[in-house]
Write a protein that holds these residues in place. Structure first.
Motif, mmCIF file in Angstrom:
data_model
loop_
_atom_site.group_PDB
_atom_site.id
_atom_site.type_symbol
_atom_site.label_atom_id
_atom_site.label_comp_id
_atom_site.label_asym_id
_atom_site.label_seq_id
_atom_site.Cartn_x
_atom_site.Cartn_y
_atom_site.Cartn_z
ATOM 1 N N ALA A 147 2.446 1.880 -3.406
ATOM 2 C CA ALA A 147 1.524 2.477 -4.374
ATOM 3 C C ALA A 147 1.408 3.990 -4.207
ATOM 4 C CB ALA A 147 0.143 1.837 -4.240
ATOM 5 N N ARG A 148 1.865 4.507 -3.055
ATOM 6 C CA ARG A 148 1.843 5.957 -2.816
ATOM 7 C C ARG A 148 3.223 6.592 -3.021
ATOM 8 N NH1 ARG A 148 -1.178 3.855 1.621
ATOM 9 N NH2 ARG A 148 0.636 4.092 2.989
ATOM 10 N N ALA A 197 -2.779 -2.129 -4.101
ATOM 11 C CA ALA A 197 -2.296 -0.916 -4.771
ATOM 12 C C ALA A 197 -3.407 0.064 -5.128
ATOM 13 C CB ALA A 197 -1.540 -1.295 -6.040
ATOM 14 N N GLN A 198 -4.670 -0.308 -4.927
ATOM 15 C CA GLN A 198 -5.766 0.517 -5.439
ATOM 16 C C GLN A 198 -5.994 1.797 -4.636
ATOM 17 O OE1 GLN A 198 -7.323 -0.180 -8.506
ATOM 18 N NE2 GLN A 198 -5.446 -1.378 -8.308
ATOM 19 N N ASP A 199 -6.531 2.791 -5.332
ATOM 20 C CA ASP A 199 -6.951 4.047 -4.724
ATOM 21 C C ASP A 199 -8.266 3.787 -3.989
ATOM 22 O OD1 ASP A 199 -7.928 6.543 -4.080
ATOM 23 O OD2 ASP A 199 -7.683 7.393 -6.085
ATOM 24 N N ARG A 209 -2.319 0.632 -9.888
ATOM 25 C CA ARG A 209 -3.248 1.674 -9.469
ATOM 26 C C ARG A 209 -3.873 2.368 -10.675
ATOM 27 N NH1 ARG A 209 -3.204 5.883 -4.446
ATOM 28 N NH2 ARG A 209 -3.284 3.885 -3.381
ATOM 29 N N PRO A 261 -11.330 2.509 -6.612
ATOM 30 C CA PRO A 261 -10.619 1.243 -6.838
ATOM 31 C C PRO A 261 -11.013 0.565 -8.142
ATOM 32 C CG PRO A 261 -12.396 0.920 -5.268
ATOM 33 C CD PRO A 261 -12.342 2.393 -5.548
ATOM 34 N N GLU A 288 0.840 -1.203 0.000
ATOM 35 C CA GLU A 288 0.000 0.000 0.000
ATOM 36 C C GLU A 288 0.873 1.250 0.000
ATOM 37 O OE1 GLU A 288 -3.990 -0.244 2.228
ATOM 38 O OE2 GLU A 288 -2.672 -1.599 3.354
ATOM 39 N N ARG A 304 2.126 5.598 -12.663
ATOM 40 C CA ARG A 304 0.687 5.793 -12.858
ATOM 41 C C ARG A 304 0.430 6.942 -13.835
ATOM 42 N NH1 ARG A 304 -1.551 8.198 -7.837
ATOM 43 N NH2 ARG A 304 -0.746 10.036 -8.895
#
Length: 463
Positions: free
Chosen positions: A239-240, A377-379, A353, A383, A236, A248
């Motif tokens: 992914a940020r 990894a999703q927002d 993402r 998502p 997580e 992305r």
């Protein structure tokens, strides 16, 4: 607290930035080794003209690794041969691709003996010993034959095949009986555990006792389900990261407003890549109005390139992706971007993402951690949708994914439409359910679950 000795085919040498650049399994085992103290033993990945048993030690970040070099013949017969041309296809239900060669079996036995001879002096009398994967199934028996009395566990990272397939393997009985040298044997899912138990009862004429232990004669092994997770918090965070944001943004800029569908797999016949492309082609054929609104990015780094079967897979996919692109592409749009290389974890997290849909559609898989990484990894505010094969081990835990039969092109085509049309509220509900599970049952949970069983009361004594 007992030390931990981890034994696997390959060893992850600890690095200062391990959490960002090593896989979840390596991170978990390195963490357990730091907690318990101990050593990680395996093959160096290098060859030598003559096996000497010389041990290469590395110390770093509180972890000791020990590796040995193998001969070219060992590599050919044990690794490329029995492990990857016999056990791997058989354990993935591909008996048609399984090669039964006496030299392969001989090399497999020889290397397991060499592992046992070399690691035995490194093990203290109260160490916990944890052996990993199909490469080293007989190692427990070899260690017991050399006098090991320690608590000894084995975890299988692949599926376990039904008895009707496993009995096609010459000396299958000897292979399975060697698992009774262990105190604990772990599988990813109830299906694989049940297949093991059915073999014990039907072929070995054993029993399953009230504690769930498999019993044959005076030998007893505690067989458990322990589904491996990922380092959810780390992924997580990945992914940020800056690298993920760049990846992305790069995907968004190159997509020109189209929805990205992503697949990330080793180039392996178990991953169902041909079937995936055919399912995507069926979607294109059935939905001409949606064609230019999506594109598929299939990342498939090569693996085991020296094995003929894998060369054939690559040629087949090259031709199939080229044919689909030739038939459906337009001057400003290509339906498939097919890439034969890997990417760092942070970059992959950014690609995940950016993707509206992930296609994780193996024909058979022990777990499949890509499915879990995609979800992690999703927002949270927007998502994507995971389309997941019912034949992946992950499907037992991730029931809120869109589950599909990868053998059915129509099923996959319909799932893509469903994912594209799915309202935000439903996407968020499904994602929240899955991410809660991934946070609760991460790779550290898996590690504790197995080691607790190994330290528990379900052991048999070895005289």
């Amino acid at each position: 607290m007992s030390r931990l000795v981890v034994i696997s085919n390959r060893v992850a040498v600890p690095k200062a930035d391990a959490s960002g650049n090593q896989g979840g399994l390596a991170v978990a085992l390195l963490s357990a080794l730091r907690e318990h103290g101990g050593i990680w033993f395996g093959w160096s990945g290098e060859t030598t003209e003559q096996f000497t048993g010389e041990i290469h030690r590395t110390e770093g970040n509180g972890v000791t690794t020990a590796t040995i070099d193998l001969e070219e013949q060992d590599l050919d017969e044990y690794y490329n041969g029995y492990a990857n041309r016999t056990l791997w296809p058989l354990f993935h239900y591909r008996i048609d691709l399984t090669e039964f060669e006496r030299d392969f079996a001989g090399g497999y036995s020889r290397v397991n003996k060499r592992f046992a001879d070399t690691v035995m002096p490194l093990i203290d009398h109260d160490d916990l010993v944890w052996v990993h994967d199909y490469h080293l199934i007989p190692l427990g028996r070899e260690l017991r034959d050399r006098g090991l009395k320690n608590r000894l566990g084995f975890f299988l990272h692949t599926p376990w095949p039904p008895a009707r397939l496993l009995t096609s393997l010459p000396s299958h009985r000897k292979l399975v009986e060697s698992l009774f040298a262990y105190d604990v044997v772990g599988f990813h899912t109830e299906d694989w555990l049940d297949s093991f138990r059915r073999y014990v009862v039907d072929i070995l004429e054993g029993t399953i006792d009230e504690d769930g232990c498999a019993v044959v004669g005076d030998r007893r092994v505690h067989a458990i389900v322990a589904p491996i997770g990922i380092d959810t918090a780390e992924f997580e965070a990945a992914a940020r990261s800056k690298e993920a944001r760049f990846a992305r943004d790069r995907m968004h800029m190159s997509s020109t407003g189209r929805s990205l569908i992503v697949g990330v797999d080793r180039l392996d016949y178990s991953k169902g890549l041909r079937e995936r492309l055919l399912g995507y082609e069926r979607f294109l054929a059935n939905n001409p109005d949606r064609r230019a609104l999506v594109y598929l990015l299939q990342i498939a780094p090569p693996s085991r390139a020296t094995v003929d079967t894998y060369q054939e897979i690559r040629s087949d996919l090259d031709a199939l992706s080229g044919r689909i692109n030739g038939e459906y592409a337009d001057i400003d749009w290509v339906p498939i971007r097919y890439v034969n290389q890997g990417y760092p974890r942070q970059e992959l997290a950014g690609i995940y993402r950016a993707a509206r849909i992930a296609l994780v559609t193996p024909l058979r898989d022990g777990m499949n951690l890509v499915a879990k990484e995609y979800v992690a990894a999703q927002d949270p505010d927007d998502p994507g949708v995971l389309i997941l094969s019912t034949f992946a081990g992950a499907a037992a835990q991730m029931k809120e994914a869109v589950l599909v039969n990868p053998y059915s092109a129509e099923d996959m085509a319909d799932a893509i439409v469903k994912a594209l049309e799915m309202p935000l509220a439903e996407r968020k509900r499904r994602w929240e359910s899955m991410i809660d599970g991934l946070r609760r049952e991460d790779v550290f949970w898996w590690c504790r679950l197995f080691l607790d069983a190994l330290e528990g009361k379900h052991a048999h004594e070895h005289a």
